[in-house]
Design a protein around this motif. Structure first.
Motif, PDB file in Angstrom:
ATOM      1  N   GLU A  21       0.642  -1.320  -0.143  1.00  0.00           N
ATOM      2  CA  GLU A  21      -0.058  -0.005   0.008  1.00  0.00           C
ATOM      3  C   GLU A  21       0.844   1.272  -0.099  1.00  0.00           C
ATOM      4  O   GLU A  21       0.645   2.350  -0.582  1.00  0.00           O
ATOM      5  N   ALA A  22       1.906   1.270   0.790  1.00  0.00           N
ATOM      6  CA  ALA A  22       2.923   2.594   0.847  1.00  0.00           C
ATOM      7  C   ALA A  22       3.408   2.577  -0.566  1.00  0.00           C
ATOM      8  O   ALA A  22       3.593   3.770  -1.088  1.00  0.00           O
ATOM      9  N   ILE A  23       4.008   1.601  -0.961  1.00  0.00           N
ATOM     10  CA  ILE A  23       4.485   1.607  -2.420  1.00  0.00           C
ATOM     11  C   ILE A  23       3.543   2.153  -3.310  1.00  0.00           C
ATOM     12  O   ILE A  23       3.762   3.153  -4.384  1.00  0.00           O
ATOM     13  N   ARG A  24       2.253   1.460  -3.631  1.00  0.00           N
ATOM     14  CA  ARG A  24       1.090   2.306  -4.402  1.00  0.00           C
ATOM     15  C   ARG A  24       1.149   3.705  -4.156  1.00  0.00           C
ATOM     16  O   ARG A  24       0.906   4.538  -5.004  1.00  0.00           O
ATOM     17  N   ALA A  25       0.957   4.119  -2.997  1.00  0.00           N
ATOM     18  CA  ALA A  25       0.828   5.572  -2.526  1.00  0.00           C
ATOM     19  C   ALA A  25       1.958   6.470  -3.116  1.00  0.00           C
ATOM     20  O   ALA A  25       1.518   7.487  -3.576  1.00  0.00           O
ATOM     21  N   LEU A  26       3.021   5.919  -3.008  1.00  0.00           N
ATOM     22  CA  LEU A  26       4.255   6.696  -3.204  1.00  0.00           C
ATOM     23  C   LEU A  26       4.253   6.879  -4.835  1.00  0.00           C
ATOM     24  O   LEU A  26       4.561   7.981  -5.388  1.00  0.00           O
ATOM     25  N   VAL A  27       3.974   5.730  -5.628  1.00  0.00           N
ATOM     26  CA  VAL A  27       4.100   5.760  -7.019  1.00  0.00           C
ATOM     27  C   VAL A  27       2.930   6.665  -7.434  1.00  0.00           C
ATOM     28  O   VAL A  27       3.064   7.378  -8.417  1.00  0.00           O
ATOM     29  N   ASP A  28       1.912   6.492  -6.938  1.00  0.00           N
ATOM     30  CA  ASP A  28       0.691   7.292  -7.418  1.00  0.00           C
ATOM     31  C   ASP A  28       0.913   8.772  -7.379  1.00  0.00           C
ATOM     32  O   ASP A  28       0.415   9.425  -8.083  1.00  0.00           O
ATOM     33  N   SER A  29       1.327   9.219  -6.035  1.00  0.00           N
ATOM     34  CA  SER A  29       1.599  10.570  -5.876  1.00  0.00           C
ATOM     35  C   SER A  29       2.639  11.201  -6.939  1.00  0.00           C
ATOM     36  O   SER A  29       2.703  12.612  -7.199  1.00  0.00           O
ATOM     37  N   ARG A  30       3.669  10.380  -7.235  1.00  0.00           N
ATOM     38  CA  ARG A  30       4.602  10.714  -8.268  1.00  0.00           C
ATOM     39  C   ARG A  30       4.423  10.487  -9.682  1.00  0.00           C
ATOM     40  O   ARG A  30       5.111  10.914 -10.431  1.00  0.00           O
ATOM     41  N   ALA A  31       3.160   9.982 -10.044  1.00  0.00           N
ATOM     42  CA  ALA A  31       2.965   9.969 -11.448  1.00  0.00           C
ATOM     43  C   ALA A  31       3.066  10.866 -12.400  1.00  0.00           C
ATOM     44  O   ALA A  31       2.661  12.078 -11.981  1.00  0.00           O
ATOM     45  N   GLY A  32       3.898  10.724 -13.280  1.00  0.00           N
ATOM     46  CA  GLY A  32       4.295  11.638 -14.443  1.00  0.00           C
ATOM     47  C   GLY A  32       5.373  12.687 -13.969  1.00  0.00           C
ATOM     48  O   GLY A  32       5.895  13.491 -14.715  1.00  0.00           O
ATOM     49  N   ARG A  33       6.000  12.597 -12.988  1.00  0.00           N
ATOM     50  CA  ARG A  33       6.819  13.428 -12.274  1.00  0.00           C
ATOM     51  C   ARG A  33       8.264  12.696 -11.987  1.00  0.00           C
ATOM     52  O   ARG A  33       8.303  11.598 -11.598  1.00  0.00           O
ATOM     53  N   ASP A  34       9.307  13.615 -11.967  1.00  0.00           N
ATOM     54  CA  ASP A  34      10.471  12.983 -11.564  1.00  0.00           C
ATOM     55  C   ASP A  34      10.661  12.755 -10.244  1.00  0.00           C
ATOM     56  O   ASP A  34       9.905  13.576  -9.534  1.00  0.00           O
ATOM     57  N   SER A  36      12.683  12.599  -6.523  1.00  0.00           N
ATOM     58  CA  SER A  36      13.748  13.171  -5.829  1.00  0.00           C
ATOM     59  C   SER A  36      14.807  11.954  -5.265  1.00  0.00           C
ATOM     60  O   SER A  36      14.226  10.655  -5.465  1.00  0.00           O
ATOM     61  N   ALA A  37      15.848  12.311  -4.931  1.00  0.00           N
ATOM     62  CA  ALA A  37      16.819  11.212  -4.326  1.00  0.00           C
ATOM     63  C   ALA A  37      16.017  10.544  -3.097  1.00  0.00           C
ATOM     64  O   ALA A  37      16.124   9.394  -2.714  1.00  0.00           O
ATOM     65  N   THR A  38      15.545  11.199  -2.337  1.00  0.00           N
ATOM     66  CA  THR A  38      14.884  10.856  -1.080  1.00  0.00           C
ATOM     67  C   THR A  38      13.686   9.809  -1.574  1.00  0.00           C
ATOM     68  O   THR A  38      13.497   8.864  -0.687  1.00  0.00           O
ATOM     69  N   GLU A  39      12.741  10.289  -2.458  1.00  0.00           N
ATOM     70  CA  GLU A  39      11.818   9.624  -2.779  1.00  0.00           C
ATOM     71  C   GLU A  39      12.227   8.091  -3.464  1.00  0.00           C
ATOM     72  O   GLU A  39      11.777   6.950  -3.347  1.00  0.00           O
ATOM     73  N   SER A  40      13.407   8.232  -4.318  1.00  0.00           N
ATOM     74  CA  SER A  40      13.646   6.990  -4.834  1.00  0.00           C
ATOM     75  C   SER A  40      14.247   6.043  -3.508  1.00  0.00           C
ATOM     76  O   SER A  40      14.094   4.778  -3.744  1.00  0.00           O
ATOM     77  N   ALA A  41      14.736   6.622  -2.642  1.00  0.00           N
ATOM     78  CA  ALA A  41      15.434   5.727  -1.448  1.00  0.00           C
ATOM     79  C   ALA A  41      14.325   5.256  -0.680  1.00  0.00           C
ATOM     80  O   ALA A  41      14.433   4.050  -0.157  1.00  0.00           O
ATOM     81  N   THR A  42      13.299   5.939  -0.507  1.00  0.00           N
ATOM     82  CA  THR A  42      12.204   5.628   0.210  1.00  0.00           C
ATOM     83  C   THR A  42      11.526   4.418  -0.701  1.00  0.00           C
ATOM     84  O   THR A  42      11.174   3.519   0.024  1.00  0.00           O
ATOM     85  N   TYR A  43      11.443   4.647  -1.834  1.00  0.00           N
ATOM     86  CA  TYR A  43      10.709   3.296  -2.769  1.00  0.00           C
ATOM     87  C   TYR A  43      11.750   2.077  -2.542  1.00  0.00           C
ATOM     88  O   TYR A  43      11.137   1.061  -2.289  1.00  0.00           O
ATOM     89  N   GLU A  44      13.110   2.312  -2.562  1.00  0.00           N
ATOM     90  CA  GLU A  44      13.843   0.862  -2.455  1.00  0.00           C
ATOM     91  C   GLU A  44      13.731   0.558  -1.020  1.00  0.00           C
ATOM     92  O   GLU A  44      13.596  -0.614  -0.897  1.00  0.00           O
ATOM     93  N   VAL A  45      13.647   1.174  -0.001  1.00  0.00           N
ATOM     94  CA  VAL A  45      13.235   0.802   1.364  1.00  0.00           C
ATOM     95  C   VAL A  45      12.086  -0.107   1.519  1.00  0.00           C
ATOM     96  O   VAL A  45      11.836  -1.139   1.829  1.00  0.00           O
ATOM     97  N   LEU A  46      10.870   0.584   0.942  1.00  0.00           N
ATOM     98  CA  LEU A  46       9.667  -0.061   0.762  1.00  0.00           C
ATOM     99  C   LEU A  46       9.842  -1.489   0.041  1.00  0.00           C
ATOM    100  O   LEU A  46       8.925  -2.426   0.419  1.00  0.00           O
ATOM    101  N   LEU A  47      10.413  -1.418  -1.016  1.00  0.00           N
ATOM    102  CA  LEU A  47      10.388  -2.671  -1.731  1.00  0.00           C
ATOM    103  C   LEU A  47      11.228  -3.813  -0.965  1.00  0.00           C
ATOM    104  O   LEU A  47      10.909  -4.997  -1.140  1.00  0.00           O
TER     105      LEU A  47
END
Length: 65
Positions: A21-34, A36-47
């Motif tokens: 659910e956290a991964i989906r929320a993050l991906v949905d909130s960033r749809a179509g946008r670049d 940040s390094a923090t968001e990429s790191a958060t995504y990695e941790v969630l994965l």
């Protein structure tokens, strides 16, 4: 012969659902946008959290770089 399961399945399933659910929320909130390094790191941790929660025996330890 001991037929008691080594691990309880429910907590792992709940953890996997929460991470998913956290991964989906993050991906949905960033749809179509670049991202940040923090968001990429958060995504990695969630994965990593999701992968750990979905392991069948829970014996593997995963470390983030």
């Amino acid at each position: 012969m001991d037929l008691t399961p080594r691990h309880t399945v429910q907590p792992a399933v709940a953890s996997a659902v929460q991470a998913n659910e956290a991964i989906r929320a993050l991906v949905d909130s960033r749809a179509g946008r670049d991202w940040s390094a923090t968001e990429s790191a958060t995504y990695e941790v969630l994965l990593i959290e999701w992968a750990t929660a979905t392991r069948s025996d829970g014996s593997d330890i995963i470390e983030a770089a």
